[in-house]
Design a protein around this motif. Sequence first.
Motif, PDB file in Angstrom:
ATOM      1  N   GLN A  90       0.804  -1.221   0.000  1.00  0.00           N
ATOM      2  CA  GLN A  90       0.000   0.000   0.000  1.00  0.00           C
ATOM      3  C   GLN A  90       0.838   1.274   0.000  1.00  0.00           C
ATOM      4  OE1 GLN A  90      -2.596  -0.355   3.405  1.00  0.00           O
ATOM      5  NE2 GLN A  90      -3.845  -1.956   2.458  1.00  0.00           N
ATOM      6  N   LYS A  91       2.064   1.200   0.511  1.00  0.00           N
ATOM      7  CA  LYS A  91       2.892   2.390   0.657  1.00  0.00           C
ATOM      8  C   LYS A  91       3.508   2.801  -0.683  1.00  0.00           C
ATOM      9  CE  LYS A  91       2.869   2.844   5.278  1.00  0.00           C
ATOM     10  NZ  LYS A  91       2.525   4.071   6.024  1.00  0.00           N
ATOM     11  N   VAL A  92       3.498   4.093  -0.961  1.00  0.00           N
ATOM     12  CA  VAL A  92       4.178   4.664  -2.121  1.00  0.00           C
ATOM     13  C   VAL A  92       5.575   5.056  -1.675  1.00  0.00           C
ATOM     14  CG1 VAL A  92       4.168   6.516  -3.821  1.00  0.00           C
ATOM     15  CG2 VAL A  92       2.003   5.464  -3.108  1.00  0.00           C
ATOM     16  N   PHE A  93       6.592   4.569  -2.385  1.00  0.00           N
ATOM     17  CA  PHE A  93       7.963   4.660  -1.892  1.00  0.00           C
ATOM     18  C   PHE A  93       8.390   6.086  -1.578  1.00  0.00           C
ATOM     19  CE2 PHE A  93      12.589   5.022  -2.629  1.00  0.00           C
ATOM     20  CZ  PHE A  93      13.018   4.171  -1.624  1.00  0.00           C
ATOM     21  N   GLU A  94       8.203   7.022  -2.492  1.00  0.00           N
ATOM     22  CA  GLU A  94       8.714   8.381  -2.296  1.00  0.00           C
ATOM     23  C   GLU A  94       8.117   9.018  -1.038  1.00  0.00           C
ATOM     24  OE1 GLU A  94       7.548   7.150  -5.089  1.00  0.00           O
ATOM     25  OE2 GLU A  94       9.340   7.095  -6.373  1.00  0.00           O
ATOM     26  N   ALA A  95       6.792   8.883  -0.862  1.00  0.00           N
ATOM     27  CA  ALA A  95       6.140   9.472   0.307  1.00  0.00           C
ATOM     28  C   ALA A  95       6.539   8.743   1.582  1.00  0.00           C
ATOM     29  CB  ALA A  95       4.622   9.447   0.132  1.00  0.00           C
TER      30      ALA A  95
END
Length: 353
Positions: free
Chosen positions: A311-316
Amino acid sequence: MRIIVTGGCGFIGSALVLHLVQDLGHEVLTLDALTYAANPISLAPLDGSERHRLVQADICDPARVHALFAEFAPQAVMHLAAESHVDRSITDPGAFVRTNVVGTQVMLDGARTYWEGLPEERRAAFRFLHVSTDEVYGSLPEGAFFTEESRYDPRSPYSASKAASDHLARAWHETYGLPVLVTNCSNNYGPRHFPEKLIPLMILNALEGKALPVYGDGLNERDWIHVEDHARGLVAVLERGRVGETYLLGGRSVQNNLATVKGICAAFDRLRPARAPHDTLIHFVTDRPGHDRRYAIDCSKAEAELGWRPQKVFEAALEETVRWYLDNERWWRPIREGRYTGERLGLAPAKQA
């Protein structure tokens, strides 16, 4: 459920234990030798909880392991305890063989003895989840991805020891019928990560204005999965995985190391601006032996069969990780003042623990 988690004071283990107890309400016995990379403070939110117990013990101690199975009577084991740092495996391979190979054999034997004595219904429900790494598959060509069918090709003492432990876990299933599941994950990141690994080392060096050591040309590629996504994936495998199967868990976030370090620098430029951009601290150092060029995971099987996906977006999430270290000096400062400041790469004078 009553679950034994080995290595639960480590980076991935603590995220898993917190998820099991706080979010899902399971009862967990954390079995951890509390060696250098373990930090009981990571489990401080569970202090006083009736659903969690921390036992300091060595997974290579058969008598202790068998006694804990008999005492706790678990419904599942999630086996994460391992020596995991490639650099350390190059200088001290014996420690990796002991913990990762012998320790896994002891845990499997303990589980088998306990499992064989269970009533039929509980035997059918019992699970042993062995947690491993994508490094067992070696290095990928550009654009390729690991799958559950990838050939094993370990290239460091660490990955060789994990490959051996994977084979042991599958052998205990095939030979004795122990209900084993195996997972192989990509590189993890997130809070409470021991600061000898790439992302936390870069964060803390940047915070202190020190050199950011990047191996070789920095173009080695890694697939990054947030530790909380990984913890959810492990639970999904435990609950819904097919016995005897392997599931690959990745973040679908392939980045080369230089881009990852520059991402950390960009986060610092936003959160803690300095006179010069933080990427001026980047310093290339001699590559380490056996440094695999590319890891990347195709996690389609886990997504299709288990209903799990990262679920996590890497950059954020990378910036969230930087912020966590900025806000939690109390967690990392005692470790940092010990030894993990980059001196092993010749970038800082060694400090005494």
